[in-house]
Design an enzyme around this catalytic site. Sequence first.
Site, PDB file in Angstrom:
ATOM      1  N   LYS A 159       0.833  -1.211   0.000  1.00 22.34           N
ATOM      2  CA  LYS A 159       0.000   0.000   0.000  1.00 22.34           C
ATOM      3  C   LYS A 159       0.870   1.265   0.000  1.00 22.34           C
ATOM      4  O   LYS A 159       0.645   2.196  -0.777  1.00 22.34           O
ATOM      5  CB  LYS A 159      -0.908  -0.007   1.247  1.00 22.34           C
ATOM      6  CG  LYS A 159      -1.951   1.093   1.229  1.00 22.34           C
ATOM      7  CD  LYS A 159      -2.625   1.240   2.570  1.00 22.34           C
ATOM      8  CE  LYS A 159      -3.895   0.425   2.658  1.00 22.34           C
ATOM      9  NZ  LYS A 159      -4.611   0.657   3.940  1.00 22.34           N
TER      10      LYS A 159
ATOM     11  N   LEU B 117     -16.231  12.354   8.804  1.00 23.51           N
ATOM     12  CA  LEU B 117     -16.379  12.369   7.342  1.00 23.51           C
ATOM     13  C   LEU B 117     -17.121  11.134   6.841  1.00 23.51           C
ATOM     14  O   LEU B 117     -17.091  10.072   7.458  1.00 23.51           O
ATOM     15  CB  LEU B 117     -15.011  12.493   6.672  1.00 23.51           C
ATOM     16  CG  LEU B 117     -13.926  11.448   6.952  1.00 23.51           C
ATOM     17  CD1 LEU B 117     -14.103  10.201   6.122  1.00 23.51           C
ATOM     18  CD2 LEU B 117     -12.563  12.074   6.692  1.00 23.51           C
TER      19      LEU B 117
ATOM     20  N   LYS C 103     -18.611  10.508  19.290  1.00 27.35           N
ATOM     21  CA  LYS C 103     -18.542   9.790  18.012  1.00 27.35           C
ATOM     22  C   LYS C 103     -19.508   8.594  17.988  1.00 27.35           C
ATOM     23  O   LYS C 103     -20.301   8.435  17.056  1.00 27.35           O
ATOM     24  CB  LYS C 103     -17.100   9.325  17.782  1.00 27.35           C
ATOM     25  CG  LYS C 103     -16.910   8.388  16.626  1.00 27.35           C
ATOM     26  CD  LYS C 103     -17.080   9.080  15.298  1.00 27.35           C
ATOM     27  CE  LYS C 103     -17.076   8.059  14.181  1.00 27.35           C
ATOM     28  NZ  LYS C 103     -16.958   8.615  12.876  1.00 27.35           N
TER      29      LYS C 103
ATOM     30  N   GLY D 281     -25.416   0.251   5.629  1.00 27.88           N
ATOM     31  CA  GLY D 281     -24.288  -0.675   5.602  1.00 27.88           C
ATOM     32  C   GLY D 281     -23.008   0.106   5.796  1.00 27.88           C
ATOM     33  O   GLY D 281     -23.019   1.173   6.412  1.00 27.88           O
TER      34      GLY D 281
ATOM     35  N   CYS E  13     -18.916   1.579   9.074  1.00 35.40           N
ATOM     36  CA  CYS E  13     -19.063   2.341  10.329  1.00 35.40           C
ATOM     37  C   CYS E  13     -20.334   2.008  11.113  1.00 35.40           C
ATOM     38  O   CYS E  13     -20.251   1.510  12.242  1.00 35.40           O
ATOM     39  CB  CYS E  13     -19.011   3.826  10.033  1.00 35.40           C
ATOM     40  SG  CYS E  13     -17.498   4.274   9.174  1.00 35.40           S
TER      41      CYS E  13
ATOM     42  N   LYS F 221     -20.819  -1.625  12.601  1.00 24.79           N
ATOM     43  CA  LYS F 221     -19.759  -1.911  13.584  1.00 24.79           C
ATOM     44  C   LYS F 221     -19.910  -1.026  14.819  1.00 24.79           C
ATOM     45  O   LYS F 221     -19.813  -1.501  15.957  1.00 24.79           O
ATOM     46  CB  LYS F 221     -18.414  -1.667  12.906  1.00 24.79           C
ATOM     47  CG  LYS F 221     -17.209  -1.757  13.792  1.00 24.79           C
ATOM     48  CD  LYS F 221     -15.926  -1.756  12.952  1.00 24.79           C
ATOM     49  CE  LYS F 221     -15.509  -0.358  12.552  1.00 24.79           C
ATOM     50  NZ  LYS F 221     -14.822   0.396  13.583  1.00 24.79           N
TER      51      LYS F 221
HETATM   52  C1  UGA Z   1     -20.901   7.445   8.515  1.00 19.49           C
HETATM   53  C2  UGA Z   1     -21.252   8.814   9.125  1.00 19.49           C
HETATM   54  O1  UGA Z   1     -22.255   9.451   8.333  1.00 19.49           O
HETATM   55  C3  UGA Z   1     -20.014   9.717   9.206  1.00 19.49           C
HETATM   56  O2  UGA Z   1     -20.343  10.940   9.859  1.00 19.49           O
HETATM   57  C4  UGA Z   1     -18.929   8.990  10.001  1.00 19.49           C
HETATM   58  O3  UGA Z   1     -17.731   9.759  10.045  1.00 19.49           O
HETATM   59  C5  UGA Z   1     -18.624   7.656   9.339  1.00 19.49           C
HETATM   60  O4  UGA Z   1     -19.841   6.872   9.277  1.00 19.49           O
HETATM   61  C6  UGA Z   1     -17.579   6.959  10.167  1.00 19.49           C
HETATM   62  O5  UGA Z   1     -17.863   6.633  11.318  1.00 19.49           O
HETATM   63  O6  UGA Z   1     -16.415   6.853   9.722  1.00 19.49           O
HETATM   64  P1  UGA Z   1     -20.507   6.533   6.005  1.00 19.49           P
HETATM   65  O7  UGA Z   1     -20.597   5.176   6.613  1.00 19.49           O
HETATM   66  O8  UGA Z   1     -19.362   6.853   5.102  1.00 19.49           O
HETATM   67  O9  UGA Z   1     -20.468   7.673   7.169  1.00 19.49           O
HETATM   68  O10 UGA Z   1     -21.819   6.787   5.140  1.00 19.49           O
HETATM   69  P2  UGA Z   1     -23.273   7.419   5.368  1.00 19.49           P
HETATM   70  O11 UGA Z   1     -23.490   8.424   4.322  1.00 19.49           O
HETATM   71  O12 UGA Z   1     -23.488   7.840   6.748  1.00 19.49           O
HETATM   72  O13 UGA Z   1     -24.202   6.159   5.028  1.00 19.49           O
HETATM   73  C7  UGA Z   1     -24.185   4.976   5.822  1.00 19.49           C
HETATM   74  C8  UGA Z   1     -25.233   4.013   5.329  1.00 19.49           C
HETATM   75  O14 UGA Z   1     -26.539   4.480   5.644  1.00 19.49           O
HETATM   76  C9  UGA Z   1     -25.244   3.770   3.825  1.00 19.49           C
HETATM   77  O15 UGA Z   1     -25.441   2.393   3.577  1.00 19.49           O
HETATM   78  C10 UGA Z   1     -26.428   4.572   3.339  1.00 19.49           C
HETATM   79  O16 UGA Z   1     -26.982   4.079   2.159  1.00 19.49           O
HETATM   80  C11 UGA Z   1     -27.378   4.428   4.514  1.00 19.49           C
HETATM   81  N1  UGA Z   1     -28.385   5.500   4.621  1.00 19.49           N
HETATM   82  C12 UGA Z   1     -28.002   6.779   4.864  1.00 19.49           C
HETATM   83  C13 UGA Z   1     -29.736   5.183   4.515  1.00 19.49           C
HETATM   84  O17 UGA Z   1     -30.114   4.004   4.312  1.00 19.49           O
HETATM   85  N2  UGA Z   1     -30.652   6.184   4.648  1.00 19.49           N
HETATM   86  C14 UGA Z   1     -30.302   7.464   4.896  1.00 19.49           C
HETATM   87  O18 UGA Z   1     -31.220   8.315   5.019  1.00 19.49           O
HETATM   88  C15 UGA Z   1     -28.944   7.775   4.997  1.00 19.49           C
END
Ligand code: UGA
Length: 445
Positions: A35, A161, A212, A265, A268, A271
């Site tokens: 990497k 993020l 968090k 899914g 984050c 888990k």
């Molecule tokens: C999430 C958090 O939003 C971030 O703030 C955080 O930093 C991150 O986890 C982390 O802990 O590192 P992420 O997992 O990248 O970010 O993506 P999201 O946009 O939050 O979506 C998570 C899941 O929820 C996706 O599968 C998305 O499709 C789903 N989702 C999201 C829904 O089913 N409905 C919604 O209204 C929003």
Amino acid sequence: MNITVVGSGYVGLVTGVCLAHIGHTVICVDNNHEKIKRLKLGEVPIYEPGLEELLKKYLKNKRLSFTTSIADAAKRSTVIFIAVGTPSKKNGEADLTYVENVARDIARVMDSYKLIVEKSTVPADTGQRIKRTIAMNLSRKFRKGNEVTLDFDVASNPEFLREGSAVHDFMNPDRVVIGVESAKAERLLREMYAPLKPVMVVTDINSAELIKHASNSFLATKISFINAIAQVCDHVGADVLKVAEGMGFDKRIGRKFLDAGIGYGGSCFPKDVDAFIRLSEKNGYHFNLLKEVRNVNEEQTALFVRLIEDKLWIIKDKVIGVLGVAFKPNTDDMRNAPSIGIIEALQREGAKVKAYDPQAMPNAKKVFKNVTYCSDPYALAKGCDCLLLLTEWDEFRKLDFKKIKRVMKHAILFDGRNFYNDRNLKASGFEYYGVGRGMLERKRG
Ligand code: UGA
């Protein structure tokens, strides 16, 4: 400032690149030699919009460098971020082995003041344990009995993020949370983030760690709440899109994260919800609300599969085309993608699954057996008994459904993200099913 970021995974890499972008000199460390070799050449191992351009720019002007040696990097930096993985153990608890290893490695080479900052998502109290680990592993010359003579600080600075918009989120944070125990640590972190002019939330370390977990758990709760509403909508003949719209205008509720579908899914939410349930349990609180959030989420996949079975009747030998397999758009990440449970359940019933995703197909190939990958949505649709929309990529917005209908065996679309306008789809001759759109037969009782 001279900064080291240990761990070049999603969070670590974006943090390192963005800290270079706001003017710091950053060394990124990872123990994966392959990497680091690729990163040194300017190749980003993940798909994240905007990241590769910045990486190349700051590699070139030498504000960003990569190494596999923690010792070398730590010696040259005042601030050291720990951004290594915290995977789940079998019981859901966060496995902090990598965090401990890194803390120990840093301690062994420390010979001047360092601020060690946790960036990884960790359970409350981890900061205190890092502090103890460092104190115990410092060189002998800095330990007199139980007393430590070298000045150092530990702080927590959780990252918020999102994948797919990581660079934008880092550069435009809603807030920057720092958990600190000394004025010096606070001053250093304020100075580091000053170029972003963020709202700063300054707390003790345990509270920062908890912010968090609480934030991610709350967002997961919002999603499961609207998914539960979607189930009610299906049974009473209401439309969850309208319900979310009507709720969302209330500023106390807000429209964001009220998109019903096949569940959350990624690396984050699943888990972190598990880890937070475990952390609470370990400390004597049974977080049943969060357990139900997890249950609703798991149920969404099963319900979607049941809807498909209900409409297709026999699944065996049916050709099913899947539009999008990544856990969300703008990423190639397949970790805990809802597509996995759905595709595997249909395959168990004997379906022939084809798939197309703009970015995630190389990773999907490592996950699925017996899926045929297609070069575009039109090739995917050819000969299909139905299509499933599982990831709402923008490019799927512009599909020509009349053309798609012509090549399909049966024009049926199951929209797992309520992405399409049902009327337009029906006007193109499609049988259309969304999630929570009031389209199931009403069941009483
Ligand atoms: C999430 C958090 O939003 C971030 O703030 C955080 O930093 C991150 O986890 C982390 O802990 O590192 P992420 O997992 O990248 O970010 O993506 P999201 O946009 O939050 O979506 C998570 C899941 O929820 C996706 O599968 C998305 O499709 C789903 N989702 C999201 C829904 O089913 N409905 C919604 O209204 C929003």
